[in-house]
Design a protein around this motif. Structure first.
Motif, PDB file in Angstrom:
ATOM      1  N   VAL A   1      -4.131  -2.620  -6.191  1.00  0.00           N
ATOM      2  CA  VAL A   1      -4.908  -2.101  -5.071  1.00  0.00           C
ATOM      3  C   VAL A   1      -5.836  -0.969  -5.476  1.00  0.00           C
ATOM      4  N   PRO A   2      -5.433  -0.007  -6.312  1.00  0.00           N
ATOM      5  CA  PRO A   2      -6.361   1.085  -6.646  1.00  0.00           C
ATOM      6  C   PRO A   2      -7.567   0.648  -7.444  1.00  0.00           C
ATOM      7  N   ALA A   3      -7.647  -0.625  -7.831  1.00  0.00           N
ATOM      8  CA  ALA A   3      -8.797  -1.083  -8.622  1.00  0.00           C
ATOM      9  C   ALA A   3     -10.085  -1.036  -7.819  1.00  0.00           C
ATOM     10  N   TYR A   4      -9.993  -1.016  -6.461  1.00  0.00           N
ATOM     11  CA  TYR A   4     -11.205  -0.973  -5.655  1.00  0.00           C
ATOM     12  C   TYR A   4     -11.732   0.455  -5.588  1.00  0.00           C
ATOM     13  N   PRO A   5     -13.044   0.641  -5.733  1.00  0.00           N
ATOM     14  CA  PRO A   5     -13.597   1.993  -5.667  1.00  0.00           C
ATOM     15  C   PRO A   5     -13.343   2.658  -4.320  1.00  0.00           C
ATOM     16  N   GLU A   6     -13.232   1.862  -3.260  1.00  0.00           N
ATOM     17  CA  GLU A   6     -13.060   2.444  -1.937  1.00  0.00           C
ATOM     18  C   GLU A   6     -11.696   3.104  -1.773  1.00  0.00           C
ATOM     19  N   HIS A   7     -10.731   2.725  -2.612  1.00  0.00           N
ATOM     20  CA  HIS A   7      -9.368   3.197  -2.453  1.00  0.00           C
ATOM     21  C   HIS A   7      -9.192   4.526  -3.193  1.00  0.00           C
ATOM     22  N   ARG A   8      -9.441   5.590  -2.476  1.00  0.00           N
ATOM     23  CA  ARG A   8      -9.309   6.916  -3.060  1.00  0.00           C
ATOM     24  C   ARG A   8      -8.241   7.693  -2.298  1.00  0.00           C
ATOM     25  N   ARG A   9      -7.146   6.988  -2.025  1.00  0.00           N
ATOM     26  CA  ARG A   9      -6.073   7.595  -1.249  1.00  0.00           C
ATOM     27  C   ARG A   9      -5.417   8.729  -2.044  1.00  0.00           C
TER      28      ARG A   9
ATOM     29  N   PHE B   1       0.872  -1.160   0.000  1.00  0.00           N
ATOM     30  CA  PHE B   1       0.000   0.000   0.000  1.00  0.00           C
ATOM     31  C   PHE B   1       0.918   1.222   0.000  1.00  0.00           C
ATOM     32  N   GLY B   2       1.080   1.770  -1.175  1.00  0.00           N
ATOM     33  CA  GLY B   2       2.083   2.813  -1.315  1.00  0.00           C
ATOM     34  C   GLY B   2       3.458   2.183  -1.246  1.00  0.00           C
ATOM     35  N   ASP B   3       4.258   2.679  -0.312  1.00  0.00           N
ATOM     36  CA  ASP B   3       5.583   2.106  -0.117  1.00  0.00           C
ATOM     37  C   ASP B   3       5.650   1.233   1.125  1.00  0.00           C
ATOM     38  N   GLN B   4       4.492   0.887   1.693  1.00  0.00           N
ATOM     39  CA  GLN B   4       4.444   0.097   2.916  1.00  0.00           C
ATOM     40  C   GLN B   4       4.197  -1.383   2.578  1.00  0.00           C
ATOM     41  N   PRO B   5       5.093  -2.281   3.063  1.00  0.00           N
ATOM     42  CA  PRO B   5       4.905  -3.720   2.780  1.00  0.00           C
ATOM     43  C   PRO B   5       3.943  -4.363   3.775  1.00  0.00           C
ATOM     44  N   TRP B   6       2.966  -5.019   3.260  1.00  0.00           N
ATOM     45  CA  TRP B   6       1.986  -5.762   4.076  1.00  0.00           C
ATOM     46  C   TRP B   6       1.919  -7.195   3.558  1.00  0.00           C
TER      47      TRP B   6
ATOM     48  N   ALA C   1      -3.766  10.263   6.443  1.00  0.00           N
ATOM     49  CA  ALA C   1      -4.851   9.560   7.134  1.00  0.00           C
ATOM     50  C   ALA C   1      -5.496   8.542   6.201  1.00  0.00           C
ATOM     51  N   ASP C   2      -5.686   8.932   4.955  1.00  0.00           N
ATOM     52  CA  ASP C   2      -6.237   7.983   3.986  1.00  0.00           C
ATOM     53  C   ASP C   2      -5.267   6.830   3.760  1.00  0.00           C
ATOM     54  N   ALA C   3      -3.977   7.130   3.789  1.00  0.00           N
ATOM     55  CA  ALA C   3      -2.993   6.062   3.613  1.00  0.00           C
ATOM     56  C   ALA C   3      -3.073   5.055   4.740  1.00  0.00           C
ATOM     57  N   ASN C   4      -3.345   5.463   5.948  1.00  0.00           N
ATOM     58  CA  ASN C   4      -3.473   4.543   7.074  1.00  0.00           C
ATOM     59  C   ASN C   4      -4.752   3.728   6.983  1.00  0.00           C
ATOM     60  N   ASP C   5      -5.771   4.261   6.361  1.00  0.00           N
ATOM     61  CA  ASP C   5      -7.043   3.546   6.246  1.00  0.00           C
ATOM     62  C   ASP C   5      -7.051   2.561   5.084  1.00  0.00           C
ATOM     63  N   GLU C   6      -6.075   2.671   4.211  1.00  0.00           N
ATOM     64  CA  GLU C   6      -6.097   1.854   2.998  1.00  0.00           C
ATOM     65  C   GLU C   6      -6.100   0.352   3.278  1.00  0.00           C
TER      66      GLU C   6
ATOM     67  N   GLU D   1      -7.376  -1.214   5.811  1.00  0.00           N
ATOM     68  CA  GLU D   1      -8.709  -1.578   6.286  1.00  0.00           C
ATOM     69  C   GLU D   1      -9.718  -1.570   5.149  1.00  0.00           C
ATOM     70  N   LEU D   2      -9.629  -0.608   4.265  1.00  0.00           N
ATOM     71  CA  LEU D   2     -10.536  -0.561   3.118  1.00  0.00           C
ATOM     72  C   LEU D   2     -10.338  -1.788   2.232  1.00  0.00           C
ATOM     73  N   TRP D   3      -9.076  -2.141   2.027  1.00  0.00           N
ATOM     74  CA  TRP D   3      -8.797  -3.321   1.206  1.00  0.00           C
ATOM     75  C   TRP D   3      -9.361  -4.581   1.853  1.00  0.00           C
ATOM     76  N   LEU D   4      -9.196  -4.704   3.169  1.00  0.00           N
ATOM     77  CA  LEU D   4      -9.670  -5.896   3.873  1.00  0.00           C
ATOM     78  C   LEU D   4     -11.190  -5.999   3.812  1.00  0.00           C
ATOM     79  N   ARG D   5     -11.870  -4.882   3.981  1.00  0.00           N
ATOM     80  CA  ARG D   5     -13.338  -4.903   3.878  1.00  0.00           C
ATOM     81  C   ARG D   5     -13.772  -5.324   2.468  1.00  0.00           C
ATOM     82  N   ALA D   6     -13.114  -4.773   1.477  1.00  0.00           N
ATOM     83  CA  ALA D   6     -13.472  -5.116   0.100  1.00  0.00           C
ATOM     84  C   ALA D   6     -13.172  -6.581  -0.196  1.00  0.00           C
ATOM     85  N   CYS D   7     -12.053  -7.079   0.345  1.00  0.00           N
ATOM     86  CA  CYS D   7     -11.705  -8.491   0.136  1.00  0.00           C
ATOM     87  C   CYS D   7     -12.762  -9.408   0.745  1.00  0.00           C
ATOM     88  N   TYR D   8     -13.195  -9.106   1.969  1.00  0.00           N
ATOM     89  CA  TYR D   8     -14.230  -9.930   2.606  1.00  0.00           C
ATOM     90  C   TYR D   8     -15.520  -9.884   1.801  1.00  0.00           C
ATOM     91  N   ARG D   9     -15.919  -8.700   1.349  1.00  0.00           N
ATOM     92  CA  ARG D   9     -17.177  -8.601   0.611  1.00  0.00           C
ATOM     93  C   ARG D   9     -17.107  -9.383  -0.702  1.00  0.00           C
TER      94      ARG D   9
END
Length: 395
Positions: free
Chosen positions: A219-227, A180-185, A233-238, A240-248
C-alpha cells in the motif's frame, strides 16, 4: 357410298403424303391399300361379268394385303424401338453428366465442410486457451471477518473443444484482502469488458491482472499514501486514497488501447469488521442494497468507463455505504437486464429490462444468487454475459 368414298379418298391422300416423307411404314400401308383397292375392283368387275371371277384370287389378294399391313406394323414397331433406344442413350448420357456434376459438387461441399470444421476447431481452440488463461481469475468466494463475498459468472459464448467445454466472455468479479495499518479491508470489483467472446475476454483478463497487481502491491507504494502513525485522520483517508489510485491505474491501462478496449466496473473496499464500504462506479449498473427484505438501488454518482478517451478521470466520485448485520449488497453487470422474451412461453412474465425490476427480483430471492439467476432465466433468454457479486454482512 358418298361418305365411304370420302373416307377412302382421305386415306389415299394420307397414304400418298407419308411416303413422300420417306416413311417406310406408310409405304407398306400404301401397298396394302392398293392391294385392297385392286381386290375390291376385281370383285366388282367379276360380279359384273367383265372379268372371270375366282374366290382363290380374292383370298390371295387378302393374304397379300395382310402381309403389307403386317410389314408396316413391324416396321413401325422397329422404328419405335429404335427411338426408345435413342431416348435411353440420351437419358443415360444425361444421367452420366448429372452423376459427374453431383460427384464434383459433393467433393466441393465435403472440402468446404472440412475447411469450415478446421476453422471452427481453430476458433474453439482459441476459446479454450483463452478460458484456460481466465481460469486463475475465476474467484469462488472470499470470507474474512464478518464479510462474505460470493459471485456468479455465466458467459454468453459457449465452446466445445475436443473433450473440454466451457464458456468465455468479458464478465469478471474479483476480491482480495488488504490491510491499511492494522485494519482489515476487502477489495472487490465487478467488471464487464466491452465486446463479444474473445474481445470481451481480453478486456476481462486485462482488468483482472491489473487489479491483482494493484492489490498485491504494498500500500505505501502509492505516492498519495503519506499516512503518519500519529495522524488518525490520514489513516481514515487511506482507503479512499487507495481506491482513487486504483481507479486511475485501471483507467491508464485501458486508455493505452486508444478506445479499442473499455470496461464498465464497480471497484470498491469494505471493512471486514464494521461493514463500512466505499466504491467507484465506472459506468456500471447500480448496485442493489437489501435491508430487512427491502431492496433499493444505490443510484450514486458515476465515473467514466475504464478506457474512456478524453474523460476527466483524475478525481473519480467516491460513493459510500454501510452494511449492518444481515444486510446484503448485490452487484451485477448489464446482463441482468439484457433478457430477451421467451418466444416458447408467450404467457410468461414480462422481460426484465429495468434496474427496478432487478431490485424486485433481488428482494423476492432474498439475495440468494442461485434464486436470482433462476428468476432471470425464467423471465426469458439471457442475451449477454451475466455476472453477480454478493457481499453479505454477518451478525
Amino acid at each position: 357410298y358418298g361418305l365411304a368414298f370420302l373416307c377412302l379418298l382421305w386415306l389415299v391422300v394420307c397414304a400418298l403424303r407419308e411416303p413422300a416423307r420417306h416413311s417406310h411404314t406408310a409405304r407398306f400401308n400404301l401397298g396394302g391399300l392398293l392391294v385392297f383397292a385392286l381386290r375390291v375392283a376385281y370383285d366388282i368387275l367379276g360380279a359384273a361379268g367383265w372379268l372371270p371371277w375366282s374366290q382363290q384370287i380374292l383370298s390371295y389378294g387378302f393374304f397379300v394385303m395382310l402381309l403389307f399391313l403386317a410389314a408396316g406394323t413391324a416396321t413401325r414397331n422397329v422404328a419405335v424401338e429404335r427411338q426408345i433406344q435413342a431416348y435411353q442413350r440420351d437419358l443415360e448420357g444425361v444421367n452420366r453428366r448429372l452423376r459427374t456434376i453431383v460427384r464434383r459438387r459433393t467433393a466441393w461441399l465435403r472440402e468446404s465442410l472440412r475447411s469450415v470444421n478446421r476453422l471452427r476447431e481453430r476458433q474453439e481452440s482459441d476459446y479454450y486457451l483463452t478460458a484456460r488463461i481466465m481460469e486463475p481469475i475465476r474467484f469462488r468466494g472470499l470470507c474474512f471477518g464478518r464479510v462474505d463475498l460470493t459471485g456468479y459468472v455465466e458467459q454468453k459464448k459457449k465452446y466445445s473443444y475436443q473433450q473440454w467445454s466451457g464458456d468465455v466472455g468479458g464478465d469478471v468479479w474479483l476480491a482480495s484482502l488488504l490491510r491499511f495499518g492494522d485494519q482489515p479491508w476487502i477489495a472487490f470489483a465487478n467488471g464487464d469488458a466491452m465486446g463479444k467472446s474473445l474481445q470481451g475476454a481480453g478486456g476481462a483478463i486485462v482488468m483482472a491482472t491489473t487489479f491483482q497487481a494493484i492489490v498485491n502491491r504494498p500500500v505505501p507504494a502509492y505516492p498519495e499514501h503519506r499516512r503518519r502513525a500519529d495522524d488518525p485522520a490520514d489513516a481514515n483517508d487511506e482507503p479512499e486514497l487507495w481506491l482513487r489510485a486504483c481507479y486511475r491505474e485501471l483507467q491508464e491501462v485501458f486508455e493505452t488501447f486508444a478506445g479499442r478496449m473499455s470496461s464498465s466496473a464497480i471497484v470498491g473496499l469494505i471493512h471486514a469488521q464494521t461493514g463500512a464500504g466505499l466504491y467507484v462506479n465506472a459506468g456500471h449498473p447500480a448496485p442493489v442494497l437489501l435491508q430487512a427484505s427491502a431492496a433499493r438501488l444505490l443510484n450514486a454518482a458515476r465515473s467514466p468507463l475504464l478506457g474512456s478517451i478524453g474523460a476527466n478521470c483524475a478525481s473519480p466520485d467516491i460513493n459510500r455505504f454501510q452494511l449492518a448485520p444481515g444486510d446484503l449488497l448485490i452487484l451485477g453487470s448489464d446482463g441482468r437486464e439484457a433478457i430477451l422474451p421467451d418466444e416458447t412461453n408467450p404467457g410468461g412474465r414480462a422481460c426484465v429490462n429495468t434496474p427496478e425490476r432487478f431490485a424486485e427480483i433481488v428482494a423476492r430471492s432474498e439475495g440468494d444468487l442461485e434464486r436470482i439467476v433462476l428468476a432471470l432465466e425464467s423471465s426469458g433468454q439471457l442475451a449477454d454475459d451475466l455476472s453477480l457479486l454478493r457481499i453479505a454482512m454477518r451478525g
